[in-house]
Every structure is written in structure tokens, then in C-alpha cells.
Design an enzyme around this catalytic site. Structure first.
Site, short mmCIF file in Angstrom:
data_model
loop_
_atom_site.label_atom_id
_atom_site.label_comp_id
_atom_site.label_asym_id
_atom_site.label_seq_id
_atom_site.Cartn_x
_atom_site.Cartn_y
_atom_site.Cartn_z
N HIS A 45 51.60 0.30 22.29
CA HIS A 45 51.43 0.16 20.84
C HIS A 45 50.66 -1.11 20.50
O HIS A 45 49.81 -1.11 19.62
CB HIS A 45 52.80 0.08 20.14
CG HIS A 45 53.51 1.39 19.99
ND1 HIS A 45 52.87 2.54 19.59
CD2 HIS A 45 54.81 1.74 20.18
CE1 HIS A 45 53.75 3.54 19.52
NE2 HIS A 45 54.94 3.08 19.90
N HIS A 86 51.96 7.31 19.31
CA HIS A 86 52.83 8.19 20.09
C HIS A 86 52.03 9.38 20.58
O HIS A 86 51.07 9.79 19.97
CB HIS A 86 54.03 8.64 19.26
CG HIS A 86 55.03 7.54 19.09
ND1 HIS A 86 55.80 7.38 17.98
CD2 HIS A 86 55.37 6.52 19.93
CE1 HIS A 86 56.57 6.31 18.12
NE2 HIS A 86 56.31 5.76 19.29
N CYS A 87 52.45 9.90 21.75
CA CYS A 87 51.68 10.91 22.45
C CYS A 87 52.60 12.08 22.79
O CYS A 87 53.76 11.87 23.15
CB CYS A 87 51.09 10.28 23.71
SG CYS A 87 50.20 11.40 24.76
N CYS A 94 45.78 8.43 27.36
CA CYS A 94 46.23 7.09 26.95
C CYS A 94 45.71 6.03 27.93
O CYS A 94 45.31 4.94 27.53
CB CYS A 94 47.75 7.05 26.87
SG CYS A 94 48.40 8.01 25.48
N HIS A 101 55.54 1.20 26.96
CA HIS A 101 55.44 1.88 25.67
C HIS A 101 55.10 0.89 24.55
O HIS A 101 54.15 1.10 23.80
CB HIS A 101 56.78 2.58 25.38
CG HIS A 101 56.79 3.36 24.10
ND1 HIS A 101 56.54 4.72 24.06
CD2 HIS A 101 57.01 2.98 22.81
CE1 HIS A 101 56.61 5.13 22.80
NE2 HIS A 101 56.90 4.09 22.02
N GLU A 102 55.87 -0.17 24.45
CA GLU A 102 55.65 -1.12 23.35
C GLU A 102 54.32 -1.85 23.51
O GLU A 102 53.62 -2.10 22.52
CB GLU A 102 56.82 -2.11 23.23
CG GLU A 102 58.17 -1.49 22.89
CD GLU A 102 58.18 -0.60 21.63
OE1 GLU A 102 57.30 -0.75 20.76
OE2 GLU A 102 59.07 0.28 21.54
N CYS A 156 49.63 9.00 30.24
CA CYS A 156 48.87 10.21 30.55
C CYS A 156 47.40 9.79 30.68
O CYS A 156 47.04 8.66 30.34
CB CYS A 156 49.06 11.27 29.46
SG CYS A 156 48.22 10.90 27.92
N CYS A 167 54.11 11.59 29.04
CA CYS A 167 53.45 10.28 28.92
C CYS A 167 54.47 9.25 28.48
O CYS A 167 55.40 9.56 27.74
CB CYS A 167 52.35 10.40 27.86
SG CYS A 167 51.49 8.87 27.48
ZN ZN Z 1 56.83 3.99 20.00
ZN ZN Z 2 49.62 9.80 26.43
#
Ligand code: ZN
Ligand code: ZN
Length: 178
Positions: free
Chosen positions: A135, A141-142, A168, A131-132, A165, A146
Site C-alpha cells: 500500500h 487490494h488485489c 502487483c 501487504h502494508e 501476484c 496475492c
Molecule cells: Zn490492505
Molecule cells: Zn496482486
């Protein structure tokens, strides 16, 4: 740095660990990064960061806003730092991590570790790393199923997907980090 200049460049990631992070965990982080972000070259660095300077004694938490600004000023490459103390940013009770697009990210293992199930902890950590780093590579954000879905609690973190997903994933592929 904008998206344009990151494409095609050799992507180096400075990886930092706070002292208490065990060797096993360090290895897990490196393995997770290498398995997914295949085109990113990882180098372990130590900027001798004194976390006490960013520690809010009243809250007993590290101020990640201040820490990430300091790291961004020190690091010539993209960076990821893993710390074990609890963390916050002004306005939020706690955070699992923070990121600055095209600069770097910090992750706190403190809340992720709130379980007796080691595998669950590692799953949470690997989701948070993806996640990070998502970014860091410019993803927002999605709303899909995901790993880029925003998680405000361990419940939400455990519920969301451990994978990017399709949309992304394609963005990351285009940037050239996979
Ligand atoms: Zn985040
Ligand atoms: Zn996504």
C-alpha cells in the site's frame, strides 16, 4: 508525494518499534523488509511517540487513524511502525495494519500473535509487512492469489498468498523498490 516523484528517488524508510517489541522480532522485521524491498534504505528511528495518547481505554485498542496522522506529520521519510497493542480504525472492530500511500504504515502484532505456533505468527507478520508496504508503494487490494488480497480475519490472512501476484510484483518493480 505522487508516484512520479518517488521513482528514481532514494527511498528511505523510517522504522519505528513500540517499546515492548523484542529484539528478535525487530530483527525479523528488518530482515523481512531487506529481503524483499531491496532498494529501500532502512533507518531505525524513535520519535518518542507516547502511545497512551492514541489509546482508547474503553476499547482497549490504539486508534491507528490518529497515530498514522501523527507519524505522517513527524516523519520526513516513508515510515513503518510496529506496535504490539490491539488496534482499530473508526468503523472497524480491529485492523492488522493501516497505510497511507507514499507516506507510511503501522502494523499491530496483537491479533497476529493469537496462536501457539511461532512460525505461523511470523508468517502472518511477514504477509502483513508486505501487504502494508505494498500500500505504501501505491498498490491497491488485489483479487488474485496475492498478498495484496484484503484479509478481514486471521482465517483469510492465513489462506492468502505470502507473495505478490505477477501484476502487483511488476508494479513494485516499476516503482523501483525491489
Ligand atoms: Zn490492505
Ligand atoms: Zn496482486
Amino acid at each position: 508525494m505522487n508516484t512520479g516523484s518517488i521513482i528514481g528517488a532514494i527511498m528511505k524508510l523510517n522504522l519505528l518499534f513500540s517499546r515492548e517489541i523484542s529484539d528478535d522480532l525487530r530483527e525479523f522485521v528488518i530482515k523481512t523488509l531487506k529481503r524483499f524491498f531491496k532498494k529501500v534504505e532502512i533507518q531505525i528511528v524513535d520519535f518518542s511517540i507516547n502511545l497512551d495518547l492514541f489509546y482508547n481505554k474503553l476499547r482497549r485498542q490504539v486508534d491507528l487513524d490518529k497515530l498514522i496522522s501523527s507519524l505522517a506529520a513527524k516523519s520526513d521519510n516513508l515510515f513503518l511502525m510496529i506496535i504490539s497493542k490491539d488496534a482499530y480504525v473508526p468503523g472497524l472492530n480491529f485492523v492488522f495494519g493501516v497505510a497511507i500511500p507514499y507516506r507510511g504504515a503501522i502494523i499491530s502484532t496483537y491479533r497476529l500473535k493469537m496462536t501457539t505456533d511461532k512460525n505461523l505468527f511470523l508468517m502472518r507478520l511477514s504477509k502483513t509487512i508486505k501487504h502494508e508496504m505494498g500500500h505504501v508503494f501505491g498498490l491497491m487490494h488485489c483479487k488474485n492469489y496475492c498478498v495484496m488480497r484484503f484479509a478481514n480475519s486471521l482465517y483469510e490472512l492465513d489462506k492468502k498468498s505470502s507473495e505478490f501476484c505477477r501484476r502487483c510484483y511488476k508494479k513494485l518493480e516499476k516503482i523501483g523498490v525491489l
